[in-house]
Write a protein that holds these residues in place. Structure first.
Motif, mmCIF file in Angstrom:
data_model
loop_
_atom_site.group_PDB
_atom_site.id
_atom_site.type_symbol
_atom_site.label_atom_id
_atom_site.label_comp_id
_atom_site.label_asym_id
_atom_site.label_seq_id
_atom_site.Cartn_x
_atom_site.Cartn_y
_atom_site.Cartn_z
ATOM 1 N N SER A 30 0.834 -1.193 0.000
ATOM 2 C CA SER A 30 0.000 0.000 0.000
ATOM 3 C C SER A 30 0.874 1.251 0.000
ATOM 4 O O SER A 30 2.069 1.191 0.323
ATOM 5 C CB SER A 30 -0.908 0.020 1.232
ATOM 6 N N ARG A 31 0.261 2.358 -0.309
ATOM 7 C CA ARG A 31 0.951 3.651 -0.277
ATOM 8 C C ARG A 31 1.519 3.914 1.121
ATOM 9 O O ARG A 31 2.667 4.304 1.279
ATOM 10 C CB ARG A 31 -0.029 4.755 -0.684
ATOM 11 N N ALA A 32 0.692 3.665 2.148
ATOM 12 C CA ALA A 32 1.127 3.898 3.528
ATOM 13 C C ALA A 32 2.329 3.013 3.883
ATOM 14 O O ALA A 32 3.284 3.484 4.509
ATOM 15 C CB ALA A 32 -0.023 3.638 4.488
ATOM 16 N N THR A 33 2.289 1.758 3.480
ATOM 17 C CA THR A 33 3.397 0.844 3.779
ATOM 18 C C THR A 33 4.678 1.298 3.098
ATOM 19 O O THR A 33 5.757 1.274 3.707
ATOM 20 C CB THR A 33 3.045 -0.600 3.369
ATOM 21 N N ILE A 34 4.579 1.745 1.861
ATOM 22 C CA ILE A 34 5.768 2.219 1.144
ATOM 23 C C ILE A 34 6.377 3.412 1.873
ATOM 24 O O ILE A 34 7.588 3.461 2.098
ATOM 25 C CB ILE A 34 5.425 2.551 -0.326
ATOM 26 N N TYR A 35 5.536 4.356 2.276
ATOM 27 C CA TYR A 35 6.069 5.508 3.008
ATOM 28 C C TYR A 35 6.612 5.097 4.379
ATOM 29 O O TYR A 35 7.590 5.672 4.858
ATOM 30 C CB TYR A 35 5.034 6.626 3.101
ATOM 31 N N ASN A 36 6.011 4.094 5.023
ATOM 32 C CA ASN A 36 6.527 3.607 6.306
ATOM 33 C C ASN A 36 7.910 2.970 6.142
ATOM 34 O O ASN A 36 8.793 3.200 6.975
ATOM 35 C CB ASN A 36 5.575 2.592 6.937
ATOM 36 N N ILE A 37 8.103 2.181 5.102
ATOM 37 C CA ILE A 37 9.413 1.534 4.945
ATOM 38 C C ILE A 37 10.490 2.523 4.490
ATOM 39 O O ILE A 37 11.676 2.232 4.608
ATOM 40 C CB ILE A 37 9.361 0.286 4.021
ATOM 41 N N MET A 38 10.071 3.703 4.030
ATOM 42 C CA MET A 38 11.044 4.741 3.672
ATOM 43 C C MET A 38 11.346 5.672 4.855
ATOM 44 O O MET A 38 12.305 6.438 4.807
ATOM 45 C CB MET A 38 10.510 5.578 2.496
ATOM 46 N N ASP A 39 10.558 5.589 5.923
ATOM 47 C CA ASP A 39 10.686 6.486 7.077
ATOM 48 C C ASP A 39 11.604 5.871 8.130
ATOM 49 O O ASP A 39 11.257 4.874 8.773
ATOM 50 C CB ASP A 39 9.304 6.749 7.676
ATOM 51 N N GLU A 40 12.769 6.487 8.321
ATOM 52 C CA GLU A 40 13.768 5.966 9.259
ATOM 53 C C GLU A 40 13.244 5.836 10.685
ATOM 54 O O GLU A 40 13.775 5.056 11.466
ATOM 55 C CB GLU A 40 15.008 6.856 9.250
ATOM 56 N N ARG A 41 12.221 6.591 11.037
ATOM 57 C CA ARG A 41 11.681 6.562 12.402
ATOM 58 C C ARG A 41 10.607 5.499 12.603
ATOM 59 O O ARG A 41 10.169 5.258 13.725
ATOM 60 C CB ARG A 41 11.116 7.929 12.773
ATOM 61 N N LYS A 43 8.830 1.679 12.559
ATOM 62 C CA LYS A 43 9.260 0.308 12.843
ATOM 63 C C LYS A 43 9.337 -0.555 11.578
ATOM 64 O O LYS A 43 10.036 -1.561 11.558
ATOM 65 C CB LYS A 43 8.338 -0.348 13.878
ATOM 66 N N GLN A 44 8.630 -0.174 10.514
ATOM 67 C CA GLN A 44 8.686 -0.916 9.254
ATOM 68 C C GLN A 44 9.837 -0.456 8.355
ATOM 69 O O GLN A 44 9.987 -0.970 7.253
ATOM 70 C CB GLN A 44 7.377 -0.761 8.477
ATOM 71 N N TYR A 45 10.647 0.483 8.819
ATOM 72 C CA TYR A 45 11.721 1.043 7.992
ATOM 73 C C TYR A 45 12.594 -0.060 7.398
ATOM 74 O O TYR A 45 12.997 -0.990 8.092
ATOM 75 C CB TYR A 45 12.579 1.991 8.828
ATOM 76 N N ASP A 46 12.878 0.065 6.118
ATOM 77 C CA ASP A 46 13.756 -0.879 5.414
ATOM 78 C C ASP A 46 14.784 -0.072 4.636
ATOM 79 O O ASP A 46 14.484 0.498 3.590
ATOM 80 C CB ASP A 46 12.932 -1.749 4.463
ATOM 81 N N PRO A 47 16.016 -0.026 5.151
ATOM 82 C CA PRO A 47 17.048 0.768 4.472
ATOM 83 C C PRO A 47 17.417 0.238 3.084
ATOM 84 O O PRO A 47 18.046 0.940 2.308
ATOM 85 C CB PRO A 47 18.246 0.683 5.432
ATOM 86 N N THR A 48 16.984 -0.979 2.759
ATOM 87 C CA THR A 48 17.294 -1.533 1.438
ATOM 88 C C THR A 48 16.277 -1.119 0.379
ATOM 89 O O THR A 48 16.497 -1.360 -0.808
ATOM 90 C CB THR A 48 17.367 -3.072 1.488
ATOM 91 N N PHE A 49 15.157 -0.506 0.802
ATOM 92 C CA PHE A 49 14.150 -0.092 -0.175
ATOM 93 C C PHE A 49 14.709 1.050 -1.013
ATOM 94 O O PHE A 49 15.314 1.981 -0.483
ATOM 95 C CB PHE A 49 12.858 0.360 0.516
ATOM 96 N N PRO A 50 14.536 0.992 -2.334
ATOM 97 C CA PRO A 50 15.090 2.032 -3.209
ATOM 98 C C PRO A 50 14.614 3.441 -2.853
ATOM 99 O O PRO A 50 13.451 3.647 -2.504
ATOM 100 C CB PRO A 50 14.577 1.633 -4.598
ATOM 101 N N LYS A 51 15.523 4.377 -2.941
ATOM 102 C CA LYS A 51 15.211 5.782 -2.679
ATOM 103 C C LYS A 51 14.521 6.380 -3.904
ATOM 104 O O LYS A 51 14.832 6.039 -5.042
ATOM 105 C CB LYS A 51 16.483 6.584 -2.389
ATOM 106 N N GLN A 52 13.605 7.275 -3.654
ATOM 107 C CA GLN A 52 12.953 7.981 -4.761
ATOM 108 C C GLN A 52 13.883 9.080 -5.271
ATOM 109 O O GLN A 52 14.735 9.573 -4.538
ATOM 110 C CB GLN A 52 11.607 8.542 -4.329
ATOM 111 N N ALA A 53 13.714 9.430 -6.513
ATOM 112 C CA ALA A 53 14.484 10.516 -7.115
ATOM 113 C C ALA A 53 13.536 11.661 -7.419
ATOM 114 O O ALA A 53 12.419 11.446 -7.894
ATOM 115 C CB ALA A 53 15.157 10.031 -8.405
ATOM 116 N N LYS A 54 13.975 12.878 -7.143
ATOM 117 C CA LYS A 54 13.162 14.061 -7.411
ATOM 118 C C LYS A 54 13.575 14.627 -8.774
ATOM 119 O O LYS A 54 14.738 14.931 -9.001
ATOM 120 C CB LYS A 54 13.370 15.102 -6.312
#
Length: 78
Positions: A30-41, A43-54
């Motif tokens: 889900s959108r929420a899960t994707i933003y959660n795994i990108m959020d370092e703070r 608990k679902q944070y995943d540092p291996t998830f690809p970073k978005q490019a602006k």
């Protein structure tokens, strides 16, 4: 006249940029899960998830290749 192709004998793959909507569709997250795994703070944070490019003020995207690599790494962890 023969014109030599610079990519002759090489594999060239263009890296496609995909939107959040496409990341959601490809990953099944889900959108929420994707933003959660990108959020370092979070608990679902995943540092291996690809970073978005602006790309512009209102346009961000992800590398389709990197998203696919992330999925493959998760499948390999099983």
């Amino acid at each position: 006249v023969n014109i030599m192709n610079a990519f002759t004998g090489q594999t060239f793959q263009m890296n496609q940029i995909i939107s959040l909507k496409e990341v959601i569709r490809i990953t099944g997250l889900s959108r929420a899960t994707i933003y959660n795994i990108m959020d370092e703070r979070h608990k679902q944070y995943d540092p291996t998830f690809p970073k978005q490019a602006k790309f512009t003020i209102g346009r961000v995207g992800w590398s389709a290749f990197e998203i696919n690599q992330w999925i493959e790494s998760k499948l390999a962890e099983r």
